[in-house]
Design a protein around this motif. Sequence first.
Motif, short mmCIF file in Angstrom:
data_model
loop_
_atom_site.label_atom_id
_atom_site.label_comp_id
_atom_site.label_asym_id
_atom_site.label_seq_id
_atom_site.Cartn_x
_atom_site.Cartn_y
_atom_site.Cartn_z
N TYR A 29 0.86 -1.18 0.00
CA TYR A 29 0.00 0.00 0.00
C TYR A 29 0.89 1.23 0.00
N LEU A 30 0.63 2.17 -0.93
CA LEU A 30 1.42 3.41 -1.06
C LEU A 30 0.51 4.61 -0.90
N ARG A 31 0.98 5.59 -0.12
CA ARG A 31 0.25 6.86 -0.02
C ARG A 31 1.23 8.00 0.12
N ALA A 32 0.87 9.10 -0.49
CA ALA A 32 1.65 10.33 -0.32
C ALA A 32 1.04 11.11 0.83
N LYS A 33 1.89 11.74 1.61
CA LYS A 33 1.44 12.61 2.70
C LYS A 33 2.14 13.95 2.51
N ILE A 34 1.43 14.86 1.90
CA ILE A 34 1.97 16.15 1.51
C ILE A 34 2.13 17.05 2.74
N GLY A 35 3.34 17.59 2.92
CA GLY A 35 3.61 18.53 3.99
C GLY A 35 3.77 17.93 5.37
#
Length: 186
Positions: A72-78
Motif C-alpha cells: 500500500y502506497l500513499r503520499a502525505k503532503i507537507g
Amino acid sequence: MRRTAAIAVAAISLGSALAASLLWLYVPRHAAATSATPVWQEVTWPFPIDPWGKGKSFRCKAADCGVEVTLYLRAKIGLCNCATGVADDDDLDRMGDTVLLGEVSPLGSGHPIRIAWMNGRSRAYTLHSRGAPGKTLVSVVYNERCDMIAATAVIGHDRPETIEPRVIEFLGSSTAMHWAEVTLGL
C-alpha cells in the motif's frame, strides 16, 4: 573439399551449442519458487478514505515473490520534517501507515533506506490484528523535501527481511516512481 565440409560441420555444431546455451540462459524456469523480477499488479485500494486520501495498492503473487505480498502506497503532503526527513524510528512510526492494518509491534530497530534520490527508513513489524491479511509487515517511509511517501507491505509469513529488498526494488521502479513524481508534483 573434405576440409571445407569439416569446417562447415564444426561451425554448425559450434553455432548450435551457442544457441542452445543462450536459450537455456534466457528461458524462464517454472520450477523456481520466485522469479528474478517480481511481478507487481495494481489492485483496488481497500481502505476507507481518510485525511490522506486514497493511495495505490499492488500485489505480488506467491509464484513471483515466494509468498503473497500486498503493498500500500500513499503520499502525505507537507507531513515530513523538511530539515531532517525520516530521521529515526519514532519518525517512521509516526509517519507510516501501519495504523491502517491494526495493532503491530516492531520486530527490531529500523534502518536507513534510499529510493532513487530520496532517503527514508524501513522497519519490520508483527501484525497482531485478528483477520489481518498477513503475519508481518514492512513499513517504508521516504521523503522529498517536506512531502513523504508511506509504503506498507503486508507479508504472509514471519520473515519480512526476505521480502524487504523486493519491496524496496519495486518502490524504485519506473511504475512506483512515476506515481510518486505525479503525486508529489515533481
